[in-house]
Design an enzyme around this catalytic site. Structure first.
Site, short mmCIF file in Angstrom:
data_model
loop_
_atom_site.label_atom_id
_atom_site.label_comp_id
_atom_site.label_asym_id
_atom_site.label_seq_id
_atom_site.Cartn_x
_atom_site.Cartn_y
_atom_site.Cartn_z
CG HIS A 1 -1.73 -1.05 1.59
ND1 HIS A 1 -1.29 -2.17 2.26
CD2 HIS A 1 -3.04 -1.24 1.35
CE1 HIS A 1 -2.31 -3.00 2.41
NE2 HIS A 1 -3.39 -2.47 1.86
CG ASP B 1 1.86 -1.01 3.38
OD1 ASP B 1 1.16 -0.63 4.32
OD2 ASP B 1 1.48 -1.85 2.52
CG ASP C 1 -4.16 -10.97 -0.77
OD1 ASP C 1 -3.38 -10.91 -1.74
OD2 ASP C 1 -4.53 -9.96 -0.14
#
Ligand code: XLS
Ligand code: NI
Ligand code: NI
Length: 439
Positions: free
Chosen positions: A101, A104, A296
């Site tokens: 992100h 991040d 994921d």
């Protein structure tokens, strides 16, 4: 160059008999399975947020893990140390991709212009690391759920100004994704949902989410982004009702808004179970709609009703997931470990143990799925179960669309009663799976 994980060697394949906790028992990158190397079947990715940012804090207590990497959190020096540590980590494990992100990568500033400048700086630095190591970007995304401005959502916010900030973040995250050569761009609708209908205009919120996605597609294509956009469905958490409930809901939404040509699904195992589905169900629904993109990889806990994001350990689930992925001809994206260590597993060593577990679990899943595929009995059984549609004139008429209610009603009347459908033989098939896996 500083070494962050000094005590940890490069992780190598040593085989099932190895007692070395810093070795793979099943993941052998070079091993060829069904004509492709394991590393091609399993394009593993590291999630920047869980691995390099999260410290294990929860609602009841602060973090247990030290992730300062020798610098002061909230500074660009810290952001760079995370890049260095992250690339050392991926290199030691042989991980090929990473996901992120915007926030991040760098600490968010009060002013979006400054945040964007920081993103330019860190992405220059990441690019040099990518060139040195050959490690690639799987996907990027904008965090549109942590900052308080997104309390009511991003695309679905009641505030047009917040919508504009969401658009600005998506634009920048797309710029950085393209700069890093990312294969995909993810929308996880973190707060795109609602708490109560009493204050919510659901129609406007959903239309606005579609508008934001359409703008993202237009902008992304205009700057040369050729990859896939992904929706990552999740039914709840943090919101009570999230609009991208599951794959079927998200696919219907994309089709209704003419976005289905540019988007695919990024399926997260723990989100599937939160939606009351199995992981393999979500993969199958995506695949049969031509929208299986990326995954994921993680797992939930059946006793806990939230997104616990544990590293995958359940070999049956990994087996059935890999079976779906093989049937679909692979992923256009990759296998991102959106997973975190348990809070008491707080050391650097634990970060490696977690990835070894996850990678070995998926390797076992692949090995098992290949065995089931090569055995062929499961496929034969399913084909035979539907034989009446392929082997009889009646069935062929139905599936080719060459009949109607009148004709079928006349057929049924002539028959009087249909013959018994064949047995499902679930228990026999479950035994068959155990025989293939353990026999
Ligand atoms: C949260 C999601 C999130 C996405 C990326 O539940 O899994 O981590 O993968 O925004
Ligand atoms: Ni996720
Ligand atoms: Ni999640």
């Amino acid at each position: 160059m500083k070494e962050y994980f000094k005590s940890i060697p490069n992780i190598k394949f040593e085989g099932a008999a190895s007692k070395n906790p810093f070795a793979f028992r099943f993941y052998d990158a070079e091993r060829v399975i069904l004509g492709k190397k394991m590393s091609e079947h399993l394009p593993f990715a590291m999630a920047w947020w869980h691995n390099l940012c999260a410290t294990g804090s929860d609602m009841f207590g602060r973090g247990t893990a030290e992730k300062s990497f020798g610098e002061t959190p909230g500074t660009m020096q810290h952001a760079k140390a995370k890049v260095d540590a992250g690339f050392e980590f991926m290199r030691k494990l042989g991980i090929q991709y990473f996901c992120w992100h915007d926030v991040d990568l760098v600490p968010e500033a009060d002013d979006i212009k400054e945040t964007n400048r920081r993103l330019d700086e860190i992405s220059d630095y990441i690019l040099t690391k990518m060139r040195d190591t050959g490690i690639k970007c799987l996907w990027g995304t904008a965090n549109m759920f942590s900052n308080p401005r997104f309390m009511n959502g991003a695309g679905s916010s009641n505030s047009a100004e917040v919508f504009a900030f969401a658009a600005a973040q998506v634009k920048k995250a797309l710029d950085i994704t393209v700069k890093l050569g990312g294969k995909g761009y993810v929308f996880w609708g973190g707060r795109e949902g609602y708490e109560t209908l009493l204050n919510t205009d659901v129609a406007l919120e959903q239309e606005n989410i579609a508008r934001l996605m359409k703008m993202a597609v237009d902008y992304g294509r205009s700057i040369g982004f050729k990859g896939d956009f992904f929706i990552e469905p999740k039914p709840k958490e943090p919101m009570k009702h999230q609009y991208d409930f599951d794959a079927a809901t998200a696919i219907g939404f994309l089709k209704a808004h003419n976005l289905d040509k540019d988007f695919k699904m990024n399926i997260e195992a723990n989100h599937a179970t939160l939606a009351g589905h199995t992981f393999e169900h979500e993969l199958r629904i995506s695949a049969i709609n031509g929208m299986l993109g990326s995954i994921d990889a993680n797992q939930g806990d059946w006793l806990l009703g939230w997104d616990t994001d544990e590293f995958p350990y359940d070999v049956y689930t990994a087996t059935f997931a890999m079976l779906e992925i093989l049937r679909a001809g692979g992923l256009t994206g990759g296998i991102n470990f959106d997973a975190k260590n348990r809070r008491p597993s707080y050391t650097y060593e634990d970060m490696f143990h977690a990835f070894i577990l996850g990678m070995d679990t998926f390797a076992l899943g692949l090995i098992n799925a290949a065995k089931i595929t090569e055995d062929g009995r499961l496929t034969d059984f399913v084909n035979e179960r539907y034989a009446s549609y392929h082997k009889t004139e009646l069935g062929r008429k139905i599936i080719s669309g060459n009949t109607n209610l009148r004709e079928l009603a006349a057929y049924a009347e002539k028959l009087g009663v249909p013959s018994q459908p064949s047995s499902g033989r679930q228990e026999m098939l479950q035994s068959l799976i155990n025989e293939i896996l353990f026999g």
